[in-house]
Write a protein that holds these residues in place. Sequence first.
Motif, PDB file in Angstrom:
ATOM      1  N   GLU A  41      24.981  68.092  81.578  1.00 17.03           N
ATOM      2  CA  GLU A  41      25.833  68.664  82.623  1.00 17.03           C
ATOM      3  C   GLU A  41      25.117  68.439  83.949  1.00 17.03           C
ATOM      4  OE1 GLU A  41      28.157  72.662  82.474  1.00 17.03           O
ATOM      5  OE2 GLU A  41      26.192  73.041  83.355  1.00 17.03           O
ATOM      6  N   LEU A  42      25.743  67.673  84.826  1.00 14.74           N
ATOM      7  CA  LEU A  42      25.129  67.267  86.093  1.00 14.74           C
ATOM      8  C   LEU A  42      25.901  67.831  87.275  1.00 14.74           C
ATOM      9  CD1 LEU A  42      24.710  63.479  85.243  1.00 14.74           C
ATOM     10  CD2 LEU A  42      23.038  65.310  84.910  1.00 14.74           C
ATOM     11  N   MET A  43      25.160  68.295  88.289  1.00 12.20           N
ATOM     12  CA  MET A  43      25.771  68.774  89.527  1.00 12.20           C
ATOM     13  C   MET A  43      25.525  67.738  90.622  1.00 12.20           C
ATOM     14  SD  MET A  43      25.041  72.248  91.717  1.00 12.20           S
ATOM     15  CE  MET A  43      23.434  71.731  92.273  1.00 12.20           C
ATOM     16  N   ASP A  44      26.568  67.415  91.344  1.00 17.65           N
ATOM     17  CA  ASP A  44      26.455  66.485  92.466  1.00 17.65           C
ATOM     18  C   ASP A  44      25.587  67.117  93.542  1.00 17.65           C
ATOM     19  OD1 ASP A  44      26.986  64.940  94.833  1.00 17.65           O
ATOM     20  OD2 ASP A  44      28.790  64.191  93.857  1.00 17.65           O
ATOM     21  N   THR A  45      24.668  66.358  94.123  1.00 17.34           N
ATOM     22  CA  THR A  45      23.760  66.912  95.130  1.00 17.34           C
ATOM     23  C   THR A  45      24.459  67.171  96.459  1.00 17.34           C
ATOM     24  OG1 THR A  45      23.048  64.697  95.751  1.00 17.34           O
ATOM     25  CG2 THR A  45      21.699  65.859  94.139  1.00 17.34           C
ATOM     26  N   LEU A  51      30.875  69.099  88.978  1.00 12.60           N
ATOM     27  CA  LEU A  51      30.067  68.930  87.773  1.00 12.60           C
ATOM     28  C   LEU A  51      30.563  67.734  86.974  1.00 12.60           C
ATOM     29  CD1 LEU A  51      29.644  72.542  86.347  1.00 12.60           C
ATOM     30  CD2 LEU A  51      27.916  71.146  87.467  1.00 12.60           C
ATOM     31  N   ILE A  52      29.626  67.020  86.377  1.00 14.59           N
ATOM     32  CA  ILE A  52      29.936  65.883  85.518  1.00 14.59           C
ATOM     33  C   ILE A  52      29.298  66.157  84.162  1.00 14.59           C
ATOM     34  CG2 ILE A  52      29.488  63.428  85.105  1.00 14.59           C
ATOM     35  CD1 ILE A  52      29.370  63.053  88.119  1.00 14.59           C
ATOM     36  N   VAL A  53      30.038  65.894  83.100  1.00 20.73           N
ATOM     37  CA  VAL A  53      29.488  65.979  81.750  1.00 20.73           C
ATOM     38  C   VAL A  53      29.495  64.562  81.191  1.00 20.73           C
ATOM     39  CG1 VAL A  53      29.776  66.927  79.437  1.00 20.73           C
ATOM     40  CG2 VAL A  53      30.301  68.330  81.431  1.00 20.73           C
ATOM     41  N   THR A  54      28.331  64.101  80.761  1.00 21.51           N
ATOM     42  CA  THR A  54      28.193  62.735  80.259  1.00 21.51           C
ATOM     43  C   THR A  54      27.183  62.695  79.113  1.00 21.51           C
ATOM     44  OG1 THR A  54      27.842  60.431  80.915  1.00 21.51           O
ATOM     45  CG2 THR A  54      26.389  62.083  81.896  1.00 21.51           C
ATOM     46  N   ALA A  55      27.108  61.571  78.441  1.00 17.20           N
ATOM     47  CA  ALA A  55      26.156  61.409  77.342  1.00 17.20           C
ATOM     48  C   ALA A  55      24.730  61.523  77.875  1.00 17.20           C
ATOM     49  CB  ALA A  55      26.357  60.061  76.674  1.00 17.20           C
ATOM     50  N   LEU A  56      23.898  62.233  77.151  1.00 15.00           N
ATOM     51  CA  LEU A  56      22.516  62.461  77.582  1.00 15.00           C
ATOM     52  C   LEU A  56      21.749  61.146  77.715  1.00 15.00           C
ATOM     53  CD1 LEU A  56      20.440  64.638  78.278  1.00 15.00           C
ATOM     54  CD2 LEU A  56      19.827  64.695  75.861  1.00 15.00           C
ATOM     55  N   ASP A  57      22.050  60.184  76.862  1.00 16.52           N
ATOM     56  CA  ASP A  57      21.302  58.923  76.921  1.00 16.52           C
ATOM     57  C   ASP A  57      21.668  58.039  78.109  1.00 16.52           C
ATOM     58  OD1 ASP A  57      23.783  58.092  76.015  1.00 16.52           O
ATOM     59  OD2 ASP A  57      23.046  57.161  74.188  1.00 16.52           O
ATOM     60  N   LYS A  58      22.642  58.448  78.900  1.00 17.40           N
ATOM     61  CA  LYS A  58      22.999  57.710  80.122  1.00 17.40           C
ATOM     62  C   LYS A  58      22.253  58.226  81.351  1.00 17.40           C
ATOM     63  CE  LYS A  58      27.553  56.277  78.627  1.00 17.40           C
ATOM     64  NZ  LYS A  58      28.974  56.238  78.968  1.00 17.40           N
ATOM     65  N   ILE A  59      21.416  59.244  81.172  1.00 18.89           N
ATOM     66  CA  ILE A  59      20.675  59.871  82.262  1.00 18.89           C
ATOM     67  C   ILE A  59      19.251  59.324  82.280  1.00 18.89           C
ATOM     68  CG2 ILE A  59      19.891  62.080  83.227  1.00 18.89           C
ATOM     69  CD1 ILE A  59      22.968  61.704  82.946  1.00 18.89           C
TER      70      ILE A  59
END
Length: 72
Positions: A41-45, A51-59
């Motif tokens: 779960e990522l928050m735009d700076t 919020l963006i939810v994406t596959a962990l291996d793409k981070i």
Amino acid sequence: MNISEVKRNLERTVLYNGAEYILKGCIIRRNTTGRFYYQAELMDTKAKSSLIVTALDKIDERRESIESENTR
């Protein structure tokens, strides 16, 4: 990123598609075949309510944060 790197990067800047985001959380899910997988779960700076939810291996970890930890 793999699951062992999540604690170290929570609430820190990470890279997704070449842009910076704040890692806010990690979600474990089970797919229809019963296999577990992780999502980030990522928050735009810039847009704090985005919020963006994406596959962990793409981070990816931000390179600066790794280097600063190694110098401590």
